[in-house]
Design a protein around this motif. Structure first.
Motif, PDB file in Angstrom:
ATOM      1  N   ALA A 185      67.142  19.030 -21.569  1.00 58.35           N
ATOM      2  CA  ALA A 185      67.062  17.995 -22.597  1.00 58.35           C
ATOM      3  C   ALA A 185      68.067  16.926 -22.197  1.00 58.35           C
ATOM      4  CB  ALA A 185      67.389  18.567 -23.967  1.00 58.35           C
ATOM      5  N   VAL A 186      67.587  15.700 -21.980  1.00 63.74           N
ATOM      6  CA  VAL A 186      68.397  14.642 -21.375  1.00 63.74           C
ATOM      7  C   VAL A 186      68.698  13.551 -22.390  1.00 63.74           C
ATOM      8  CG1 VAL A 186      68.527  12.959 -19.491  1.00 63.74           C
ATOM      9  CG2 VAL A 186      67.319  15.125 -19.146  1.00 63.74           C
ATOM     10  N   GLU A 187      69.953  13.120 -22.425  1.00 62.55           N
ATOM     11  CA  GLU A 187      70.359  12.002 -23.266  1.00 62.55           C
ATOM     12  C   GLU A 187      70.148  10.719 -22.458  1.00 62.55           C
ATOM     13  OE1 GLU A 187      72.266   8.950 -24.804  1.00 62.55           O
ATOM     14  OE2 GLU A 187      73.703   9.945 -23.488  1.00 62.55           O
ATOM     15  N   PRO A 188      69.159   9.882 -22.818  1.00 66.02           N
ATOM     16  CA  PRO A 188      68.787   8.734 -21.973  1.00 66.02           C
ATOM     17  C   PRO A 188      69.880   7.696 -21.808  1.00 66.02           C
ATOM     18  CG  PRO A 188      67.076   9.224 -23.599  1.00 66.02           C
ATOM     19  CD  PRO A 188      68.280  10.015 -23.991  1.00 66.02           C
ATOM     20  N   GLY A 189      70.811   7.615 -22.757  1.00 68.70           N
ATOM     21  CA  GLY A 189      71.867   6.618 -22.647  1.00 68.70           C
ATOM     22  C   GLY A 189      72.834   6.881 -21.514  1.00 68.70           C
ATOM     23  N   SER A 190      72.956   8.148 -21.111  1.00 69.01           N
ATOM     24  CA  SER A 190      73.866   8.506 -20.030  1.00 69.01           C
ATOM     25  C   SER A 190      73.143   9.093 -18.829  1.00 69.01           C
ATOM     26  CB  SER A 190      74.908   9.518 -20.528  1.00 69.01           C
ATOM     27  OG  SER A 190      74.289  10.741 -20.878  1.00 69.01           O
ATOM     28  N   GLY A 191      71.916   9.582 -19.043  1.00 69.82           N
ATOM     29  CA  GLY A 191      71.183  10.239 -17.968  1.00 69.82           C
ATOM     30  C   GLY A 191      71.684  11.638 -17.682  1.00 69.82           C
ATOM     31  N   ARG A 192      72.392  12.232 -18.618  1.00 66.59           N
ATOM     32  CA  ARG A 192      72.961  13.568 -18.427  1.00 66.59           C
ATOM     33  C   ARG A 192      72.241  14.604 -19.289  1.00 66.59           C
ATOM     34  NH1 ARG A 192      78.009  13.238 -15.805  1.00 66.59           N
ATOM     35  NH2 ARG A 192      78.922  11.150 -15.775  1.00 66.59           N
ATOM     36  N   VAL A 193      72.351  15.861 -18.872  1.00 65.67           N
ATOM     37  CA  VAL A 193      71.695  16.971 -19.585  1.00 65.67           C
ATOM     38  C   VAL A 193      72.619  17.482 -20.683  1.00 65.67           C
ATOM     39  CG1 VAL A 193      70.711  19.277 -19.351  1.00 65.67           C
ATOM     40  CG2 VAL A 193      70.455  17.618 -17.491  1.00 65.67           C
ATOM     41  N   VAL A 194      72.107  17.521 -21.917  1.00 66.21           N
ATOM     42  CA  VAL A 194      72.908  18.011 -23.039  1.00 66.21           C
ATOM     43  C   VAL A 194      72.631  19.482 -23.343  1.00 66.21           C
ATOM     44  CG1 VAL A 194      73.119  15.742 -24.092  1.00 66.21           C
ATOM     45  CG2 VAL A 194      71.204  17.211 -24.734  1.00 66.21           C
ATOM     46  N   GLY A 195      71.487  19.987 -22.892  1.00 65.65           N
ATOM     47  CA  GLY A 195      71.166  21.379 -23.174  1.00 65.65           C
ATOM     48  C   GLY A 195      69.841  21.787 -22.554  1.00 65.65           C
ATOM     49  N   LEU A 196      69.461  23.042 -22.833  1.00 62.10           N
ATOM     50  CA  LEU A 196      68.212  23.592 -22.316  1.00 62.10           C
ATOM     51  C   LEU A 196      67.264  23.900 -23.460  1.00 62.10           C
ATOM     52  CD1 LEU A 196      69.469  26.114 -19.593  1.00 62.10           C
ATOM     53  CD2 LEU A 196      68.845  23.708 -19.327  1.00 62.10           C
ATOM     54  N   ILE A 197      65.986  23.643 -23.213  1.00 57.90           N
ATOM     55  CA  ILE A 197      64.960  23.878 -24.232  1.00 57.90           C
ATOM     56  C   ILE A 197      64.769  25.376 -24.423  1.00 57.90           C
ATOM     57  CG2 ILE A 197      62.535  23.523 -24.823  1.00 57.90           C
ATOM     58  CD1 ILE A 197      62.805  21.001 -22.864  1.00 57.90           C
ATOM     59  N   TYR A 198      64.879  25.805 -25.673  1.00 54.57           N
ATOM     60  CA  TYR A 198      64.815  27.229 -25.982  1.00 54.57           C
ATOM     61  C   TYR A 198      63.489  27.624 -26.644  1.00 54.57           C
ATOM     62  CZ  TYR A 198      65.605  31.493 -28.672  1.00 54.57           C
ATOM     63  OH  TYR A 198      65.467  32.720 -29.237  1.00 54.57           O
TER      64      TYR A 198
END
Length: 242
Positions: free
Chosen positions: A203-216
């Motif tokens: 799950a990616v935060e588009p403002g930073s391009g970083r991964v915030v977590g995994l889809i469960y």
């Protein structure tokens, strides 16, 4: 805990606006200085505005898209013990996925674009629903993790590999909206129902391009905006595996 969360939210919002505020102040300084014929301050104000404005534009127009592309290339398809899923490469041969997709000590094969990478499950925690795979070889692409809370209403991109019939599948990306957290801290997203294969995907935060977590998990609602997807924060991973 609630007060810490509120302080963190306030700091993040202030940080997001800080660069823009400085650019405005620098531009105002330049305008006032020009009015009073202060050439030096005009130059300083213009320089500050140009540097900060350029840095902001560079980040949004170049750095963030590169990070998102890296996450896409760092996401692979995974055939685990309990069906198809996805995994994302965080670097140094470390792939992470949802714990329910694989079994402890299982040997797995991760398929990326034109490559198959073998590895073993070395960390498996059903309480956090996270698993770590150490691959036998490194992969050039890696995703960047973002260990922070997600603001309600924020757009999040979910990525996962989807198969159709007998084909090898393809990476799919869907946009959802953050809608708070569960009592145990999982991130709640609402929007399109995610198809099979997204489990364990980033799950990616588009403002930073970083991964915030995994889809469960994803749960169908009566209407599309009532569909709920649950994301396990990467911050739950032991520090050695992040």
């Amino acid at each position: 805990m609630a007060s810490k969360a509120l302080v963190g939210l306030a700091v993040r919002r202030m940080t997001r606006r800080w660069t823009g505020t400085i650019v405005i102040l620098a531009g105002t300084l330049g305008a006032v200085a020009a009015l009073f014929d202060l050439a030096l301050w005009v130059s300083i104000g213009a320089a500050v505005a140009a540097v900060l404005g350029g840095a902001r534009a560079l980040r949004m127009e170049l750095l963030v898209p590169v990070r998102i592309a890296a996450v896409e290339n760092a996401t692979g398809a995974l055939n685990g013990a309990h069906g198809a899923g996805s995994a994302v490469h965080l670097g140094r041969r470390r792939w992470v996925t949802a714990a329910y997709v694989v079994d402890p000590d299982q040997q797995v094969k991760i398929r990326t674009s034109g490559n198959i990478i073998a590895g073993y499950v070395v960390y498996h925690d059903t309480s956090s629903n996270l698993a770590v795979i150490i691959a036998e070889q490194d992969w050039a692409w890696r995703a960047s993790a973002l260990a922070r809370a997600v603001d309600r209403g924020e757009t999040i991109r979910a990525m996962g590999w989807v198969r159709q019939g007998s084909d090898e599948g393809h990476l799919n990306t869907l946009s959802l909206a953050a809608d708070g957290t569960t009592n145990d801290g999982k991130i709640i997203l609402t929007g399109p129902l995610l198809p099979s294969g997204f489990g364990g995907g980033p799950a990616v935060e588009p403002g930073s391009g970083r991964v915030v977590g995994l889809i469960y998990a994803t749960v169908r609602g009566e209407y599309e905006h009532l569909n709920q997807t649950y994301v396990v924060p990467l911050a739950w991973l032991p520090r050695d595996f992040r």
